[in-house]
Scaffold this motif. Structure first.
Motif, PDB file in Angstrom:
ATOM      1  N   TRP A  44      11.856   8.634  -9.363  1.00 26.39           N
ATOM      2  CA  TRP A  44      12.052   7.208  -9.137  1.00 26.39           C
ATOM      3  C   TRP A  44      13.528   6.877  -8.941  1.00 26.39           C
ATOM      4  N   ASP A  45      14.204   7.682  -8.133  1.00 34.56           N
ATOM      5  CA  ASP A  45      15.632   7.466  -7.877  1.00 34.56           C
ATOM      6  C   ASP A  45      15.897   6.151  -7.140  1.00 34.56           C
ATOM      7  N   LEU A  46      15.008   5.799  -6.220  1.00 33.08           N
ATOM      8  CA  LEU A  46      15.190   4.539  -5.486  1.00 33.08           C
ATOM      9  C   LEU A  46      15.107   3.351  -6.446  1.00 33.08           C
ATOM     10  N   LEU A  47      14.196   3.406  -7.399  1.00 32.27           N
ATOM     11  CA  LEU A  47      14.102   2.341  -8.397  1.00 32.27           C
ATOM     12  C   LEU A  47      15.401   2.247  -9.189  1.00 32.27           C
ATOM     13  N   GLY A  54       0.811  -1.217   0.000  1.00 33.95           N
ATOM     14  CA  GLY A  54       0.000   0.000   0.000  1.00 33.95           C
ATOM     15  C   GLY A  54       0.845   1.269   0.000  1.00 33.95           C
ATOM     16  N   LEU A  55       2.049   1.191  -0.549  1.00 38.12           N
ATOM     17  CA  LEU A  55       2.976   2.327  -0.501  1.00 38.12           C
ATOM     18  C   LEU A  55       3.278   2.934  -1.870  1.00 38.12           C
ATOM     19  N   LEU A  56       2.705   2.403  -2.931  1.00 37.88           N
ATOM     20  CA  LEU A  56       3.064   2.860  -4.272  1.00 37.88           C
ATOM     21  C   LEU A  56       2.732   4.338  -4.488  1.00 37.88           C
ATOM     22  N   GLU A 102       4.681   9.988  -4.990  1.00 38.50           N
ATOM     23  CA  GLU A 102       4.644  11.400  -4.585  1.00 38.50           C
ATOM     24  C   GLU A 102       5.979  11.849  -3.995  1.00 38.50           C
ATOM     25  N   SER A 103       6.614  11.000  -3.217  1.00 37.94           N
ATOM     26  CA  SER A 103       7.846  11.404  -2.529  1.00 37.94           C
ATOM     27  C   SER A 103       9.092  11.310  -3.413  1.00 37.94           C
ATOM     28  N   ASP A 104       9.053  10.493  -4.442  1.00 37.56           N
ATOM     29  CA  ASP A 104      10.210  10.315  -5.319  1.00 37.56           C
ATOM     30  C   ASP A 104       9.740  10.303  -6.778  1.00 37.56           C
TER      31      ASP A 104
END
Length: 192
Positions: free
Chosen positions: A114-117, A102-104, A109-111
């Motif tokens: 998509w740097d973490l990806l 439930g965090l997608l 919104e926060s990234d």
């Protein structure tokens, strides 16, 4: 007629047969664990209250995608180029893991870049490359210089070997190579 001739090796062209050597269950566990780590990292950065953070989820869908991911890598006809498969499949794992927890939407919104990806894709790609192994190396062609003077002046311990050749009507066939350093004689495939 058979001859033994010292020759100077001037060029060797070879090909490598590579394969993805990560066992399926071990790879699936690695991928799912990494997805759970992403869930935890996103929850910690996007949900400030630790009591409201969702639990990490290891869904059946995540397991299915991880096994499909392994199957695609194992079937890759160019195992030394896993980049497109890793980018596509890890993207699926990444979004499925965040969706399951439930965090997608919070992550998007926060990234927005998509740097973490991108960072985790590089990590997974590096792990895949480490577990891609050379199964066999084959000599495609061996270029030699049999000129006596070239062998004497240009040869060193690693460049000169003795070949046993057979001259026949159709051409020259190499039967064996004798390594002067180790004293071993190897039978090789015939080259025409």
């Amino acid at each position: 007629m058979s001859l033994s001739i010292p020759v100077l090796v001037s060029d060797v062209r070879f090909s490598r047969l590579m394969r993805f050597g990560f066992p399926a269950d071990e790879f699936a566990e690695f991928v799912v664990s990494r997805a759970v780590g992403v869930q935890t990292q996103v929850a910690a950065s996007c949900v400030p209250d630790p009591h409201r953070r969702p639990d990490a989820v290891r869904s059946a869908e995540l397991q299915r995608i991880a096994h499909e991911f392994h199957g695609r890598l194992a079937a890759n006809r160019e195992p030394h180029h896993p980049d497109p498969i890793v980018t596509e499949m890890w993207g699926q794992v990444f979004t499925a893991g965040l969706r399951d927890a439930g965090l997608l939407d919070l992550y998007t919104e926060s990234d927005p870049a998509w740097d973490l990806l991108a960072g985790t894709t590089r990590e997974v790609l590096e792990a895949v490359r480490r577990r891609t192994v050379v199964e066999r190396t084959e000599i495609e062609s061996l270029l030699v210089d049999p000129e006596t003077n070239a062998v004497r002046t240009g040869g060193g311990e690693t460049g000169v070997c003795t070949v046993n050749v057979e001259l026949v009507e159709e051409g020259v066939y190499f039967r064996s190579v004798h390594d002067e350093t180790t004293g071993q004689t190897r039978t090789i495939v015939e080259f025409g």
